[in-house]
Design a protein around this motif. Sequence first.
Motif, short mmCIF file in Angstrom:
data_model
loop_
_atom_site.label_atom_id
_atom_site.label_comp_id
_atom_site.label_asym_id
_atom_site.label_seq_id
_atom_site.Cartn_x
_atom_site.Cartn_y
_atom_site.Cartn_z
N SER A 142 -6.12 2.19 -7.26
CA SER A 142 -6.31 3.26 -6.58
C SER A 142 -7.30 3.05 -5.45
O SER A 142 -8.59 2.74 -5.77
CB SER A 142 -6.98 4.39 -7.73
N THR A 143 -7.24 3.01 -4.37
CA THR A 143 -8.05 2.73 -3.30
C THR A 143 -8.49 3.82 -2.32
O THR A 143 -9.28 3.50 -1.41
CB THR A 143 -7.30 1.65 -2.34
N GLY A 144 -7.96 4.97 -2.81
CA GLY A 144 -8.37 6.15 -1.58
C GLY A 144 -7.87 7.38 -2.07
O GLY A 144 -6.90 7.35 -3.02
N PRO A 145 -8.15 8.46 -1.52
CA PRO A 145 -7.39 9.59 -1.79
C PRO A 145 -5.96 9.57 -1.55
O PRO A 145 -5.46 9.57 -0.41
CB PRO A 145 -8.20 10.67 -1.09
N GLY A 146 -5.08 9.94 -2.44
CA GLY A 146 -3.62 9.71 -2.25
C GLY A 146 -3.25 8.33 -1.99
O GLY A 146 -2.02 8.24 -1.40
N ARG A 147 -4.01 7.31 -2.08
CA ARG A 147 -3.63 5.77 -1.98
C ARG A 147 -3.95 4.93 -2.80
O ARG A 147 -4.68 5.09 -3.66
CB ARG A 147 -4.52 5.48 -0.67
N GLN B 157 -13.21 -1.37 -5.89
CA GLN B 157 -14.12 -0.70 -4.78
C GLN B 157 -13.98 -1.39 -3.52
O GLN B 157 -13.27 -2.45 -3.32
CB GLN B 157 -15.82 -1.21 -5.04
N LEU B 158 -13.83 -0.74 -2.26
CA LEU B 158 -13.67 -1.07 -1.15
C LEU B 158 -14.91 -1.27 -0.28
O LEU B 158 -15.76 -0.17 -0.45
CB LEU B 158 -12.64 -0.22 -0.23
N LYS C 215 -6.99 6.63 -12.15
CA LYS C 215 -7.99 7.67 -11.63
C LYS C 215 -8.66 6.78 -10.36
O LYS C 215 -8.62 5.78 -10.26
CB LYS C 215 -8.79 8.06 -12.56
N ALA C 216 -9.44 7.59 -9.68
CA ALA C 216 -10.14 7.08 -8.37
C ALA C 216 -10.92 5.81 -8.99
O ALA C 216 -11.58 5.92 -9.97
CB ALA C 216 -11.15 8.32 -7.97
N ARG C 217 -10.72 4.77 -8.16
CA ARG C 217 -11.71 3.75 -8.28
C ARG C 217 -11.40 2.81 -9.19
O ARG C 217 -12.08 2.14 -10.09
CB ARG C 217 -13.45 4.07 -8.01
N GLN D 74 0.59 -1.11 0.11
CA GLN D 74 0.03 -0.01 -0.04
C GLN D 74 0.86 1.21 0.05
O GLN D 74 2.02 1.48 0.84
CB GLN D 74 -0.99 -0.05 1.32
N GLN E 109 0.69 5.39 0.54
CA GLN E 109 0.10 6.60 0.74
C GLN E 109 1.01 7.64 0.68
O GLN E 109 1.88 7.80 1.24
CB GLN E 109 -0.28 6.32 2.18
N ALA E 110 0.25 8.85 -0.16
CA ALA E 110 0.98 10.19 -0.16
C ALA E 110 0.52 10.82 0.76
O ALA E 110 -0.50 10.53 1.56
CB ALA E 110 0.54 10.76 -1.55
#
Lengths: 101, 197
Positions: B80-85, B150-151, B66-68, B41, B43-44
Amino acid sequence: MKITCPYCGERDHREFTYRGDATAIRPSIDNTSLDDHQAFVYDRKNTAGTHRELWNHTSGCRTHVVVVRDTVSHEIFSCEPVGPFAKQLARNVAKLKGAGA
Amino acid sequence: MAEIPDRISPLDGLFEPGDFGAVTNSPGVEYSQRLCGALVQVQAWPGTTGKVEAVLKQVLGLPVPKARLAHMKDETILMSTGPGRWLVDDEMEGLEEKLRKALPSDLGALTGLTHARVVISVSGEKAEWVLSSGIAMDFHVNAFPGGGVQLGHHHEIGVTIHRLGANHFELYAFTSLAHGLWHWLTHAGAEVGYRVT
């Protein structure tokens, strides 16, 4: 009750954790009044109606959001991201709305 | 760095190949499992997202999704699993060390999850139906298209879902809770018949 996460989209509220009243403001660290700190920790209005509250998408992207919700009908009026990635997430909200999610 | 122990699936002993449930001509859903060579994982920190994306692109040779969404190349999956993650899945061991060298800690945080997740593949005509029966999210292809990530959770069991195609999903499940998830999948799949390979 469904909450629209600014990253993941619309999800069941069971994926989220309630994190408390978003209107409660922590007293300044210089404030040594025990009454003020007591009020911040314990005193809540227990509003029957529109309420601003913090939720965390614990089973999803783990984003904190401010939800404006009617505590009587559970209708949710808005869900906005907060925290350091809020601006980035706000852009994602527009895309989610465009995608109909 | 200490030597990494051999990977052991939490589902060993439970994952019995064969057909089960209401299988007539063909099963409605097929299950298989795999262990990642490396799962990391990334994480920024706030404000370093762009720089971390550049590092990921350089190291993995993949455009950052991009997201998701997820991008795949050969045996590498970048999700892509989250903002900045992001979650990086690679069949080759050593990815974590490679990323640690390229990504200084002032740009972001790396967490090795290689031994913390097992990947359960769910495929077949009834795959979407089976997953919908226990995970409260919109599985319609318009909301969750192929290549999407999706999480969510199934009864408090957190799961990251990568949709590879209309009828093919990969579930990244916590190793400590994989028994529970597998137990549910066998019950949910019984109605349409399931094959374990």
